[in-house]
Motif scaffolding. Sequence first.
Motif, PDB file in Angstrom:
ATOM      1  N   UNK A   1       0.836  -1.193   0.000  1.00 19.46           N
ATOM      2  CA  UNK A   1       0.000   0.000   0.000  1.00 19.46           C
ATOM      3  C   UNK A   1       0.876   1.250   0.000  1.00 19.46           C
ATOM      4  N   UNK A   2       0.370   2.295  -0.616  1.00 23.74           N
ATOM      5  CA  UNK A   2       1.086   3.573  -0.641  1.00 23.74           C
ATOM      6  C   UNK A   2       0.098   4.700  -0.369  1.00 23.74           C
ATOM      7  N   UNK A   3       0.617   5.899  -0.238  1.00 31.22           N
ATOM      8  CA  UNK A   3      -0.222   7.083  -0.112  1.00 31.22           C
ATOM      9  C   UNK A   3      -1.163   7.046   1.069  1.00 31.22           C
ATOM     10  N   UNK A   4      -2.394   7.480   0.831  1.00 35.22           N
ATOM     11  CA  UNK A   4      -3.379   7.582   1.907  1.00 35.22           C
ATOM     12  C   UNK A   4      -3.704   6.237   2.519  1.00 35.22           C
ATOM     13  N   UNK A   5      -3.774   5.188   1.682  1.00 37.04           N
ATOM     14  CA  UNK A   5      -4.058   3.857   2.218  1.00 37.04           C
ATOM     15  C   UNK A   5      -2.995   3.421   3.217  1.00 37.04           C
ATOM     16  N   UNK A   6      -1.723   3.663   2.874  1.00 40.85           N
ATOM     17  CA  UNK A   6      -0.628   3.310   3.764  1.00 40.85           C
ATOM     18  C   UNK A   6      -0.700   4.095   5.073  1.00 40.85           C
ATOM     19  N   UNK A   7      -0.985   5.391   4.965  1.00 41.25           N
ATOM     20  CA  UNK A   7      -1.087   6.230   6.160  1.00 41.25           C
ATOM     21  C   UNK A   7      -2.222   5.768   7.062  1.00 41.25           C
TER      22      UNK A   7
ATOM     23  N   UNK B   1      -2.297  12.984  18.295  1.00 43.04           N
ATOM     24  CA  UNK B   1      -1.480  13.207  17.101  1.00 43.04           C
ATOM     25  C   UNK B   1      -1.949  12.308  15.963  1.00 43.04           C
ATOM     26  N   UNK B   2      -2.224  11.051  16.284  1.00 37.16           N
ATOM     27  CA  UNK B   2      -2.709  10.117  15.265  1.00 37.16           C
ATOM     28  C   UNK B   2      -4.058  10.552  14.719  1.00 37.16           C
ATOM     29  N   UNK B   3      -4.927  11.030  15.596  1.00 37.49           N
ATOM     30  CA  UNK B   3      -6.227  11.525  15.163  1.00 37.49           C
ATOM     31  C   UNK B   3      -6.076  12.688  14.189  1.00 37.49           C
TER      32      UNK B   3
ATOM     33  N   UNK C   1      -7.269  13.304  10.086  1.00 33.38           N
ATOM     34  CA  UNK C   1      -7.919  14.509   9.554  1.00 33.38           C
ATOM     35  C   UNK C   1      -7.174  15.008   8.320  1.00 33.38           C
ATOM     36  N   UNK C   2      -5.838  14.980   8.380  1.00 34.04           N
ATOM     37  CA  UNK C   2      -5.040  15.403   7.244  1.00 34.04           C
ATOM     38  C   UNK C   2      -5.284  14.551   6.012  1.00 34.04           C
ATOM     39  N   UNK C   3      -5.369  13.240   6.201  1.00 32.45           N
ATOM     40  CA  UNK C   3      -5.644  12.329   5.087  1.00 32.45           C
ATOM     41  C   UNK C   3      -7.033  12.605   4.508  1.00 32.45           C
ATOM     42  N   UNK C   4      -8.003  12.833   5.389  1.00 29.48           N
ATOM     43  CA  UNK C   4      -9.362  13.126   4.931  1.00 29.48           C
ATOM     44  C   UNK C   4      -9.382  14.373   4.039  1.00 29.48           C
ATOM     45  N   UNK C   5      -8.722  15.434   4.475  1.00 31.08           N
ATOM     46  CA  UNK C   5      -8.694  16.671   3.694  1.00 31.08           C
ATOM     47  C   UNK C   5      -8.003  16.454   2.354  1.00 31.08           C
ATOM     48  N   UNK C   6      -6.927  15.677   2.373  1.00 25.83           N
ATOM     49  CA  UNK C   6      -6.202  15.404   1.135  1.00 25.83           C
ATOM     50  C   UNK C   6      -7.063  14.622   0.157  1.00 25.83           C
ATOM     51  N   UNK C   7      -7.749  13.604   0.646  1.00 28.09           N
ATOM     52  CA  UNK C   7      -8.577  12.783  -0.230  1.00 28.09           C
ATOM     53  C   UNK C   7      -9.725  13.583  -0.837  1.00 28.09           C
ATOM     54  N   UNK C   8     -10.323  14.458  -0.047  1.00 23.41           N
ATOM     55  CA  UNK C   8     -11.392  15.292  -0.569  1.00 23.41           C
ATOM     56  C   UNK C   8     -10.871  16.222  -1.667  1.00 23.41           C
TER      57      UNK C   8
ATOM     58  N   UNK D   1     -15.158   8.617   8.116  1.00 18.15           N
ATOM     59  CA  UNK D   1     -15.542   7.598   9.100  1.00 18.15           C
ATOM     60  C   UNK D   1     -14.335   7.217   9.958  1.00 18.15           C
ATOM     61  N   UNK D   2     -13.168   7.113   9.333  1.00 18.47           N
ATOM     62  CA  UNK D   2     -11.950   6.879  10.118  1.00 18.47           C
ATOM     63  C   UNK D   2     -11.737   8.007  11.118  1.00 18.47           C
ATOM     64  N   UNK D   3     -11.915   9.245  10.657  1.00 21.31           N
ATOM     65  CA  UNK D   3     -11.708  10.409  11.521  1.00 21.31           C
ATOM     66  C   UNK D   3     -12.652  10.374  12.715  1.00 21.31           C
ATOM     67  N   UNK D   4     -13.943  10.163  12.475  1.00 26.12           N
ATOM     68  CA  UNK D   4     -14.909  10.177  13.568  1.00 26.12           C
ATOM     69  C   UNK D   4     -14.667   9.023  14.538  1.00 26.12           C
ATOM     70  N   UNK D   5     -14.246   7.860  14.020  1.00 29.53           N
ATOM     71  CA  UNK D   5     -13.997   6.699  14.878  1.00 29.53           C
ATOM     72  C   UNK D   5     -12.794   6.918  15.782  1.00 29.53           C
ATOM     73  N   UNK D   6     -11.699   7.395  15.199  1.00 21.42           N
ATOM     74  CA  UNK D   6     -10.484   7.620  15.993  1.00 21.42           C
ATOM     75  C   UNK D   6     -10.689   8.770  16.969  1.00 21.42           C
ATOM     76  N   UNK D   7     -11.422   9.786  16.561  1.00 19.01           N
ATOM     77  CA  UNK D   7     -11.724  10.894  17.475  1.00 19.01           C
ATOM     78  C   UNK D   7     -12.515  10.408  18.682  1.00 19.01           C
ATOM     79  N   UNK D   8     -13.485   9.550  18.443  1.00 16.15           N
ATOM     80  CA  UNK D   8     -14.306   9.039  19.539  1.00 16.15           C
ATOM     81  C   UNK D   8     -13.465   8.213  20.503  1.00 16.15           C
TER      82      UNK D   8
END
Length: 208
Positions: free
Chosen positions: A29-35, A113-115, A119-126, A142-149
């Motif tokens: 995996x590379x890019x956003x998937x890897x992150x 920090x991980x959360x 968020x950074x990956x989400x903004x990039x993908x959008x 969904x990843x963002x909301x799950x990790x935030x919770x």
Amino acid sequence: MTNENESRFSPVKKHGQRNLKEHYKSGNLTGSERQIKDGVADVYNLIQKWKNANSDGMHIIDTIANIKLQHVYKENKDETLQNGSIPEELEAQCTSLLSIIQKMEKIVKKLAVTSAMFVGVMKLQHHLTDDLVLFQTWTPDIFVSTVRELTEMYRKEYKLKLLVYKNICHAKDRNTMMFYTSSWLHQPYITDKSHVLLESLLLETGHK
């Protein structure tokens, strides 16, 4: 709300070619998937570290409670520590408990920090694409909301642990001591939902 929960907790569905097998066939995996996958692994490892620290802390709490129950409160007929002082034999235990609290603080900071990374990956993908599904069914939000919770659960629990640490060695009566012990053991802010959230993260990203 129902649709969002179903998408979050049903990571086994396949969407055409967007599934884990296709990812693995294409190589690493590379890019956003890897992150994202690495970030989920970080969340899992941090939670395991928390569990270990909490277990170690519980042993210390039990030791503190036993020392006070056996050697302090029973010396007073009303089971109250009159002068509020810390016996010498408790000092080492209180110092050890501080070490646990410091570990937990670091874990919570790393979760935050991980959360933020998610968020950074989400903004990039959008910004980059309209196809936001990275693995099986989840979009980055969904990843963002799950990790935030999850992070919020552990942040609140850390604050409770810190309160217990600051007060348990000075507890003046048996009931207060038992309250602090129970609070540490049961971790009221880390609910059963945390297990569902973590398992869903692992399943969605192919860690399980």
